[in-house]
Scaffold this motif. Structure first.
Motif: not given
Length: 412
Positions: A31, A154, A157, A268
Motif C-alpha cells: 500500500w 485494511n 491500508r 481503510a
C-alpha cells in the motif's frame, strides 16, 4: 472477553498465523508503493486523471483475461507453491521499478509496463490466496480467517498510506518502492515455514479441472449469482478509490501527499472496523445482509462526494470503508461457504474476476468523469449507481432466497 478471544480463533492455527504475519508486513508495504506510484503518475502527467486511470486499467486488465485460468491452476496444483512463486515475481518487479525511479530515468510508460506485469501476477495470486485460506484453517474457521484476512489487509491500508505520505516527503518515491520489494520476502517466509501435513486440501481431482465446469456449476446456483452480480456493479462503479482519492486530495483540497495518505487511511480505518465486526461470523450470511450492506455503501459513497472539507471527507470515507468491507466480506463468505471445495478455486477466481476485473473499465470511466466533471462527481455518481443497482436487485427478487436444499452442509 470470550467474544474477543473468538475473534482471533484462526490465529491459533500455526499455518494461518505464519500467513497472517507475513501478509501483514508485505501488504502494508504494498500500500505504501501504491501511494508512491499514484503520486509519481500525477507528477509525470501534470495531475491527469486519465493517466492515472490508464495505470489502474493496465494493472487490472490481466484479471479480465487470466483470472479464470488462475483459478484452474489453484484447483489443480499446490496453492502454497503458486503463492511462493507469485510473491517472488512481484518482489522482482517492484525491485526493477524502484531502481528505475532511483536512477532518475523513469518515464510514464515504465509505470504502465510495471502495472501490466504486476496485474498479470495478481491474476493468478489473488484467487489462489483467497481459496488457500480455507485450506489453512478448515471450513469451520473459514469465516473467521477470511475476516481476519480482511483485517490485516485494511490494517495495512491504514498504516501503509499514512507512512507513505511521510516517507515520500522525506525520502522520495524510489526508496518507498524498494522497501516494498524487500517486504515480499516476509510473505514468502511465512509460506515456506508452513507445515503441509496440517493443510486441509480438497481431494485430488480425478481429472484435469476445467474452467467451463466451474462456470456451469455457478450458473446452476442462483444463490451464488446474486452476490457475484452485485459485486460486479459495485466494483465497476464504486470501488475506484485508488483513482479518486489522489485527485480529491490534490485538485479539490489542494493538499500534499500526507493528506492523500490521510484520506486513504480513513477509508481503510472504516474497512478495518468492518473486518473485525465480521470475525464472529460462523455461518453463511443471508442475502439480506449482502444487499443491505450494498445499499449502505452506495449511500455513504454518494455523500462523500459532497464533503465540503477534508475532515468531513475523512469521516465519510470511514463510513464508506466500513460499508464497503462489510459488503465484500458478506459476498465473499456467502460465495465461499456455499461452494463445493472441489470447485472453490474456480468459483473464487470468478469472484475475483468480477471484483477486480471490472476495475479497468471503471477506472477509465472514472478518470474521464474526473477530468470533465471533477472527482467529487465521480464519487457521488459511483455511489448513486451502486444504490440504483441494489434497489433494482431487491425489486426483481420476489421473495427471500433460500439456500439450495441439496447442498451438502457437511462439506461447507
Amino acid at each position: 472477553m470470550l467474544t474477543l478471544k473468538r475473534a482471533f480463533d484462526s490465529l491459533s492455527v500455526r499455518n494461518f498465523r505464519l500467513f497472517f504475519l507475513g501478509q501483514l508486513l508485505s501488504v502494508t508495504c504494498t500500500w505504501m508503493m501504491v501511494i508512491a506510484q499514484d503520486w509519481l503518475v500525477l507528477e509525470l502527467s501534470g495531475d491527469s486523471g486519465t493517466a492515472l486511470g490508464v495505470v489502474t486499467a493496465l494493472q487490472f486488465t490481466p484479471v479480465l483475461l487470466l483470472t479464470l485460468y488462475g483459478g484452474r491452476l489453484a484447483d489443480r496444483h499446490s496453492k502454497r507453491r503458486i503463492l511462493v512463486l507469485a510473491n517472488l515475481t512481484s518482489g522482482t518487479l517492484a525491485l526493477a521499478l524502484g531502481l528505475w525511479v532511483v536512477w532518475g530515468d523513469v518515464r510514464l510508460w515504465h509505470i504502465w509496463l510495471f502495472a501490466l506485469l504486476l496485474g498479470t501476477v495478481n491474476s493468478v495470486e489473488a484467487p489462489t490466496r483467497i481459496a488457500f485460506v480455507g485450506e489453512m484453517v478448515g471450513n469451520e474457521l473459514l469465516p473467521n480467517a477470511s475476516a481476519l484476512s480482511g483485517a490485516y489487509f485494511n490494517a495495512a491500508r491504514v498504516a501503509g498510506p499514512a507512512a507513505a505520505g511521510l516517507l515520500i516527503a522525506r525520502l522520495g518515491v524510489g526508496p518507498v518502492i524498494l522497501l516494498n520489494a524487500c517486504s515480499y520476502l516476509a510473505a514468502v517466509a511465512g509460506l515456506v515455514l508452513m507445515r503441509p501435513a496440517e493443510l486441509h486440501g480438497p481431494p485430488a481431482p480425478t481429472s484435469s479441472p476445467r474452467i467451463t465446469d466451474g462456470l456451469r456449476y455457478v450458473s446452476r446456483r442462483p444463490d451464488l449469482v446474486l452476490p457475484l452480480a452485485l459485486t460486479g456493479v459495485l466494483g465497476l462503479a464504486g470501488f475506484n478509490f485508488q483513482l479518486t482519492l489522489p485527485l480529491l486530495a490534490k485538485t479539490e483540497f489542494r493538499t500534499g501527499s500526507a493528506a492523500f495518505g490521510l484520506l486513504s487511511s480513513s477509508l481503510a480505518a472504516g474497512s478495518l472496523l468492518a473486518a473485525f465486526a465480521t470475525t464472529a461470523r460462523r455461518t453463511r450470511p443471508t442475502e439480506a445482509v449482502v444487499t443491505g450492506s450494498a445499499l449502505a455503501f452506495g449511500a455513504a459513497e454518494a455523500l462523500t462526494g459532497l464533503a465540503p472539507t477534508l475532515p468531513t471527507a475523512c469521516l465519510l470515507l470511514s463510513l464508506t470503508g466500513f460499508a464497503m468491507m462489510y459488503f465484500a466480506q458478506a459476498a465473499n463468505h456467502r460465495i465461499q461457504l456455499g461452494s463445493d471445495p472441489a470447485y472453490r478455486g474456480r468459483v473464487i477466481a470468478l469472484f475475483t474476476l468480477i471484483f477486480m476485473g471490472t476495475t479497468p473499465l471503471g477506472a477509465l470511466l472514472t478518470g474521464w468523469l474526473s477530468d470533465h466533471w471533477g472527482p467529487r462527481w465521480s464519487l457521488s455518481a459511483g455511489g448513486l449507481i451502486s444504490l440504483a443497482a441494489t434497489a433494482l436487485t431487491l425489486a426483481l427478487t420476489p421473495a427471500p432466497e433460500q439456500d439450495i436444499p441439496s447442498l451438502d452442509k457437511s462439506r461447507i
